[in-house]
Design an enzyme around this catalytic site. Structure first.
Site, mmCIF file in Angstrom:
data_model
loop_
_atom_site.group_PDB
_atom_site.id
_atom_site.type_symbol
_atom_site.label_atom_id
_atom_site.label_comp_id
_atom_site.label_asym_id
_atom_site.label_seq_id
_atom_site.Cartn_x
_atom_site.Cartn_y
_atom_site.Cartn_z
ATOM 1 N N ARG A 64 0.889 -1.160 0.000
ATOM 2 C CA ARG A 64 0.000 0.000 0.000
ATOM 3 C C ARG A 64 0.929 1.213 0.000
ATOM 4 O O ARG A 64 1.864 1.274 0.792
ATOM 5 C CB ARG A 64 -0.903 -0.009 1.223
ATOM 6 C CG ARG A 64 -1.714 -1.311 1.348
ATOM 7 C CD ARG A 64 -2.961 -1.132 2.182
ATOM 8 N NE ARG A 64 -3.630 -2.392 2.458
ATOM 9 C CZ ARG A 64 -4.545 -2.964 1.667
ATOM 10 N NH1 ARG A 64 -4.879 -2.393 0.524
ATOM 11 N NH2 ARG A 64 -5.128 -4.096 2.004
ATOM 12 N N GLY A 96 -8.711 1.035 -4.614
ATOM 13 C CA GLY A 96 -7.608 1.959 -4.338
ATOM 14 C C GLY A 96 -6.635 2.011 -5.508
ATOM 15 O O GLY A 96 -6.157 3.081 -5.895
ATOM 16 N N ASP A 120 -12.022 -9.360 -2.072
ATOM 17 C CA ASP A 120 -13.320 -8.872 -1.586
ATOM 18 C C ASP A 120 -14.463 -8.988 -2.603
ATOM 19 O O ASP A 120 -15.630 -8.918 -2.230
ATOM 20 C CB ASP A 120 -13.201 -7.407 -1.143
ATOM 21 C CG ASP A 120 -12.359 -7.263 0.120
ATOM 22 O OD1 ASP A 120 -11.956 -8.298 0.677
ATOM 23 O OD2 ASP A 120 -12.099 -6.118 0.539
ATOM 24 N N ARG A 147 -16.441 -27.217 12.198
ATOM 25 C CA ARG A 147 -17.710 -27.889 12.520
ATOM 26 C C ARG A 147 -17.460 -29.172 13.328
ATOM 27 O O ARG A 147 -18.271 -29.536 14.195
ATOM 28 C CB ARG A 147 -18.485 -28.207 11.253
ATOM 29 C CG ARG A 147 -19.800 -28.934 11.583
ATOM 30 C CD ARG A 147 -20.698 -29.201 10.413
ATOM 31 N NE ARG A 147 -21.387 -27.998 9.983
ATOM 32 C CZ ARG A 147 -21.091 -27.295 8.905
ATOM 33 N NH1 ARG A 147 -20.095 -27.674 8.131
ATOM 34 N NH2 ARG A 147 -21.765 -26.232 8.581
ATOM 35 N N LYS A 206 -30.705 -29.042 18.543
ATOM 36 C CA LYS A 206 -29.540 -28.752 17.677
ATOM 37 C C LYS A 206 -28.354 -28.453 18.578
ATOM 38 O O LYS A 206 -28.394 -27.512 19.365
ATOM 39 C CB LYS A 206 -29.841 -27.582 16.730
ATOM 40 C CG LYS A 206 -28.734 -27.345 15.723
ATOM 41 C CD LYS A 206 -29.257 -26.676 14.470
ATOM 42 C CE LYS A 206 -28.175 -26.319 13.447
ATOM 43 N NZ LYS A 206 -27.069 -27.227 13.293
ATOM 44 N N SER A 208 -25.029 -27.834 17.824
ATOM 45 C CA SER A 208 -23.941 -26.920 17.438
ATOM 46 C C SER A 208 -24.443 -25.909 16.411
ATOM 47 O O SER A 208 -25.397 -26.181 15.672
ATOM 48 C CB SER A 208 -22.774 -27.712 16.851
ATOM 49 O OG SER A 208 -23.170 -28.294 15.628
ATOM 50 N N ARG A 239 -17.442 -19.769 20.864
ATOM 51 C CA ARG A 239 -16.021 -19.567 20.586
ATOM 52 C C ARG A 239 -15.920 -18.771 19.282
ATOM 53 O O ARG A 239 -16.804 -18.862 18.435
ATOM 54 C CB ARG A 239 -15.280 -20.895 20.377
ATOM 55 C CG ARG A 239 -15.204 -21.776 21.604
ATOM 56 C CD ARG A 239 -14.213 -21.219 22.641
ATOM 57 N NE ARG A 239 -14.020 -22.150 23.741
ATOM 58 C CZ ARG A 239 -14.814 -22.253 24.793
ATOM 59 N NH1 ARG A 239 -15.891 -21.487 24.899
ATOM 60 N NH2 ARG A 239 -14.548 -23.141 25.736
ATOM 61 N N GLN A 247 -6.735 -16.376 4.499
ATOM 62 C CA GLN A 247 -7.573 -16.382 3.290
ATOM 63 C C GLN A 247 -6.865 -15.822 2.062
ATOM 64 O O GLN A 247 -7.365 -15.919 0.948
ATOM 65 C CB GLN A 247 -8.836 -15.540 3.526
ATOM 66 C CG GLN A 247 -9.742 -16.088 4.573
ATOM 67 C CD GLN A 247 -10.596 -15.005 5.210
ATOM 68 O OE1 GLN A 247 -11.706 -14.765 4.765
ATOM 69 N NE2 GLN A 247 -10.080 -14.336 6.216
HETATM 70 O O1 F6P Z 1 -9.134 -5.373 0.505
HETATM 71 C C1 F6P Z 1 -8.751 -6.704 0.610
HETATM 72 C C2 F6P Z 1 -8.505 -7.098 2.024
HETATM 73 O O2 F6P Z 1 -8.075 -8.422 2.034
HETATM 74 C C3 F6P Z 1 -9.697 -6.926 2.977
HETATM 75 O O3 F6P Z 1 -10.625 -7.975 2.893
HETATM 76 C C4 F6P Z 1 -9.018 -6.839 4.300
HETATM 77 O O4 F6P Z 1 -9.772 -6.154 5.242
HETATM 78 C C5 F6P Z 1 -7.782 -6.060 3.956
HETATM 79 O O5 F6P Z 1 -7.485 -6.320 2.616
HETATM 80 C C6 F6P Z 1 -6.598 -6.393 4.831
HETATM 81 O O6 F6P Z 1 -5.569 -5.511 4.525
HETATM 82 P P1 F6P Z 1 -4.133 -5.580 5.173
HETATM 83 O O7 F6P Z 1 -3.502 -6.847 4.685
HETATM 84 O O8 F6P Z 1 -3.446 -4.370 4.683
HETATM 85 O O9 F6P Z 1 -4.341 -5.644 6.646
#
Ligand code: F6P
Length: 321
Positions: A64, A96, A120, A147, A206, A208, A239, A247
Site C-alpha cells: 500500500r 484503491g 473482496d 464444525r 440442535k 452446534s 467460541r 484467506q
Molecule cells: O481489501 C482486501 C482485504 O483483504 C480486505 O478484505 C481486508 O480487510 C484487507 O485487505 C486487509 O488488509 P491488510 O492486509 O493491509 O491488513
C-alpha cells in the site's frame, strides 16, 4: 495475481511486446523496483513467470503506497514511466489501485488497463475478482474443520472472514459451508430475532451452530457480536475463530486460475486495440472492459437471490430436525 501476470507476459511476448514487471505496485514504480532479466534489463520474461499459474502469494509482491495518494507521487510515477519508455501499464488491484490509475492518467499519456485483483469481490463491472474464489475455498475448508469441534463439544462458533466493506466472502462461505447464520454489512444483524432463534434451535436438540461473520459487519467483527450474544443470553457456549490473512494465501482454485488467465490476456488485447482508462472484468465468463470510474462508482451489491439463501429461518431448520 500470479496467474494474471503469467497470462500478460505469455500474451504479450508473441505480439512482440516487451513486459516490465513493476514490483510492489505504485511503491515499486516510485522506487523503480523492477524485475531484471539475465541481460540486466528491466524485463519480465515468459521464462521467469513459468510455473506462476499455481503459485499463491504475489511474485510481483504487493504494497500500500501512501506517497502515490499525493499529486507529487503521481507526477513522480509518471516521470519514471516516461524515463523507462513504458507505453502502457496493467495495474492489478481493487478500488484503491484504480483510483491511483485515474489520478496517474492526469499526468501521463500512456495507456492504463487494469485487472481486478482483490479477494473482496466488490468491484462493479466484473462477476468475480481475482482471489475471491481461493479465499472462499479456504474459508469453506476452515468451516468444515471447525464444525467437527462445534459438533463434538456442543458449541456455537463465530467464524470471522475478510471483507472490509463487503459481505461477499462471508455470504459465499456461509452458503458453501452450510452455516446456520451469517452476518454481513449488506444486511442488518438482528439480535432480537437471533437470540430467540438460537433458543428454539437449542430446545429442539440442535447441538452446534456455525455463524459466519464478515469483518465489515455493521455491528463489528466476531468478537463484538459474540460479546453481544452472550450478554443477551445466547444458549450456546461460544467460541470465535478469526481466519484473517490465511484467506489470502495458498495455491489458487481452478476458477481463479482461469479467470486471471482470461483477464490478463484480455488486458493485453485491450492495450493493442488502443483502449485506456478501463478495467477488464468477466461477465458470464466472458471478458469485457469497464471504465475505472464505473468500477469504483458505488458499492457492488450482493444479488437478492444470494441474500435470500442467507435468510436463515430457525423454524425451517427446526422442521428439518
Ligand atoms: O481489501 C482486501 C482485504 O483483504 C480486505 O478484505 C481486508 O480487510 C484487507 O485487505 C486487509 O488488509 P491488510 O492486509 O493491509 O491488513
Amino acid at each position: 495475481m500470479n496467474a494474471c501476470v503469467r497470462a500478460i507476459v505469455q500474451t504479450a511476448a508473441p505480439l512482440g511486446i516487451e513486459v516490465v514487471g513493476i514490483k510492489r505496485g505504485y511503491q515499486g514504480l516510485l522506487e523503480e523496483d523492477f524485475f531484471i532479466n539475465t541481460a540486466g534489463k528491466p524485463r519480465l520474461t515468459a521464462r521467469r513467470v513459468n510455473g506462476w499459474l499455481t503459485l499463491g502469494g504475489a511474485g510481483l509482491r504487493s504494497s500500500r503506497c501512501d506517497e502515490f495518494l499525493s499529486e507529487g507521487g503521481q507526477i513522480k510515477g509518471a516521470k519514471v514511466l516516461e524515463r523507462h519508455k513504458i507505453d502502457a501499464i496493467i495495474p492489478i488491484g481493487g478500488d484503491g489501485t484504480f483510483r491511483g490509475s485515474i489520478a496517474l492518467a492526469n499526468h501521463w499519456n500512456g495507456q492504463i488497463i487494469g485487472c481486478p485483483g482483490t479477494i473482496d469481490n466488490d468491484l462493479i463491472g466484473t462477476d468475480y475478482t481475482i482471489g475471491f474464489s481461493t479465499a472462499v475455498q479456504t474459508a469453506v475448508d476452515a468451516v468444515d474443520k471447525i464444525r467437527d469441534t462445534a459438533d463434538s463439544h456442543d458449541r456455537m462458533f463465530l467464524i470471522e472472514v475478510m471483507g472490509r466493506h463487503s459481505g461477499y466472502i462471508a455470504a459465499y462461505t456461509a452458503i458453501a459451508g452450510g452455516a446456520d447464520f451469517c452476518a454481513i454489512p449488506e444486511t442488518a444483524t438482528e439480535f432480537n430475532s437471533l437470540i430467540p432463534s438460537l433458543c428454539r434451535l437449542k430446545s429442539r436438540g440442535k447441538n452446534s451452530i456455525i455463524m459466519v461473520v464478515s469483518e465489515g459487519d455493521e455491528e463489528g467483527g466476531a468478537e463484538i457480536i459474540r460479546k453481544k450474544l452472550v450478554e443477551l443470553g445466547c444458549p450456546y457456549s461460544t467460541r470465535i475463530v478469526i481466519l484473517g490473512h490465511l484467506q489470502r494465501g495458498g495455491s489458487p482454485t481452478h476458477e481463479d486460475r482461469r479467470r486471471a488467465t482470461q483477464m490478463g490476456a484480455a488486458a493485453v488485447h485491450a492495450i493493442v486495440r488502443g483502449e485506456t482508462g478501463k478495467m477488464v472484468g468477466t461477465m458470464n465468463d466472458l471478458c469485457q472492459c469497464v471504465s475505472f470510474e464505473q468500477t469504483i462508482a458505488s458499492h457492488r451489491e450482493i444479488p437478492d437471490a444470494i441474500l435470500q439463501l442467507l435468510n436463515f429461518d430457525a423454524d425451517d431448520k427446526i422442521a428439518g430436525l
